[in-house]
Design a protein around this motif. Sequence first.
Motif, PDB file in Angstrom:
ATOM      1  N   ILE A 253      23.250 -14.627  -6.967  1.00  0.00           N
ATOM      2  CA  ILE A 253      22.507 -15.344  -8.022  1.00  0.00           C
ATOM      3  C   ILE A 253      21.658 -16.462  -7.410  1.00  0.00           C
ATOM      4  O   ILE A 253      20.491 -16.634  -7.770  1.00  0.00           O
ATOM      5  CB  ILE A 253      23.482 -15.890  -9.085  1.00  0.00           C
ATOM      6  CG1 ILE A 253      24.121 -14.734  -9.849  1.00  0.00           C
ATOM      7  CG2 ILE A 253      22.767 -16.830 -10.044  1.00  0.00           C
ATOM      8  CD1 ILE A 253      25.237 -15.146 -10.789  1.00  0.00           C
ATOM      9  N   LEU A 254      22.235 -17.217  -6.479  1.00  0.00           N
ATOM     10  CA  LEU A 254      21.485 -18.297  -5.835  1.00  0.00           C
ATOM     11  C   LEU A 254      20.299 -17.770  -5.030  1.00  0.00           C
ATOM     12  O   LEU A 254      19.221 -18.378  -5.028  1.00  0.00           O
ATOM     13  CB  LEU A 254      22.418 -19.112  -4.942  1.00  0.00           C
ATOM     14  CG  LEU A 254      23.408 -20.006  -5.660  1.00  0.00           C
ATOM     15  CD1 LEU A 254      24.348 -20.669  -4.658  1.00  0.00           C
ATOM     16  CD2 LEU A 254      22.683 -21.049  -6.483  1.00  0.00           C
TER      17      LEU A 254
ATOM     18  N   VAL B 237      17.614 -16.754  -7.593  1.00  0.00           N
ATOM     19  CA  VAL B 237      16.985 -17.946  -8.162  1.00  0.00           C
ATOM     20  C   VAL B 237      16.066 -18.611  -7.140  1.00  0.00           C
ATOM     21  O   VAL B 237      14.947 -19.039  -7.461  1.00  0.00           O
ATOM     22  CB  VAL B 237      18.060 -18.930  -8.685  1.00  0.00           C
ATOM     23  CG1 VAL B 237      17.453 -20.274  -9.031  1.00  0.00           C
ATOM     24  CG2 VAL B 237      18.766 -18.338  -9.880  1.00  0.00           C
ATOM     25  N   SER B 238      16.486 -18.708  -5.903  1.00  0.00           N
ATOM     26  CA  SER B 238      15.655 -19.345  -4.872  1.00  0.00           C
ATOM     27  C   SER B 238      14.395 -18.530  -4.608  1.00  0.00           C
ATOM     28  O   SER B 238      13.328 -19.089  -4.333  1.00  0.00           O
ATOM     29  CB  SER B 238      16.450 -19.531  -3.586  1.00  0.00           C
ATOM     30  OG  SER B 238      16.762 -18.287  -3.008  1.00  0.00           O
TER      31      SER B 238
ATOM     32  N   PHE C 170      12.803 -16.788  -6.917  1.00  0.00           N
ATOM     33  CA  PHE C 170      11.918 -17.095  -8.049  1.00  0.00           C
ATOM     34  C   PHE C 170      11.248 -18.453  -7.873  1.00  0.00           C
ATOM     35  O   PHE C 170      10.048 -18.606  -8.121  1.00  0.00           O
ATOM     36  CB  PHE C 170      12.685 -17.057  -9.378  1.00  0.00           C
ATOM     37  CG  PHE C 170      12.864 -15.679  -9.923  1.00  0.00           C
ATOM     38  CD1 PHE C 170      11.775 -14.895 -10.253  1.00  0.00           C
ATOM     39  CD2 PHE C 170      14.136 -15.164 -10.124  1.00  0.00           C
ATOM     40  CE1 PHE C 170      11.938 -13.622 -10.767  1.00  0.00           C
ATOM     41  CE2 PHE C 170      14.326 -13.898 -10.636  1.00  0.00           C
ATOM     42  CZ  PHE C 170      13.226 -13.108 -10.958  1.00  0.00           C
ATOM     43  N   VAL C 171      12.012 -19.425  -7.438  1.00  0.00           N
ATOM     44  CA  VAL C 171      11.450 -20.760  -7.227  1.00  0.00           C
ATOM     45  C   VAL C 171      10.412 -20.730  -6.107  1.00  0.00           C
ATOM     46  O   VAL C 171       9.316 -21.297  -6.232  1.00  0.00           O
ATOM     47  CB  VAL C 171      12.572 -21.781  -6.922  1.00  0.00           C
ATOM     48  CG1 VAL C 171      12.000 -23.110  -6.469  1.00  0.00           C
ATOM     49  CG2 VAL C 171      13.449 -21.970  -8.137  1.00  0.00           C
TER      50      VAL C 171
END
Length: 66
Positions: free
Chosen positions: A6-7, A10-11, A13-14
């Motif tokens: 998940i991290l 998310v990273s 996407f950022v």
Amino acid sequence: MSVMIILIIVSLFVASGFLVAFIWAVKSGQFDDASTPSYRMLWDDATTQKKINKQSSNHKQKSNGN
């Protein structure tokens, strides 16, 4: 282990968001002139100094005229 996945997602996407923002800034001309802003500080200082000198000379003329 699922938290790591998940991290990572998310990273990514950022990071892609920052990449899109950077490409948009380059295409809109944000980085066209890199040297003028450093000189503008010096030009503004000279202009400001001229205005201060004019104001002080006008003030002296007014006080001498009274």
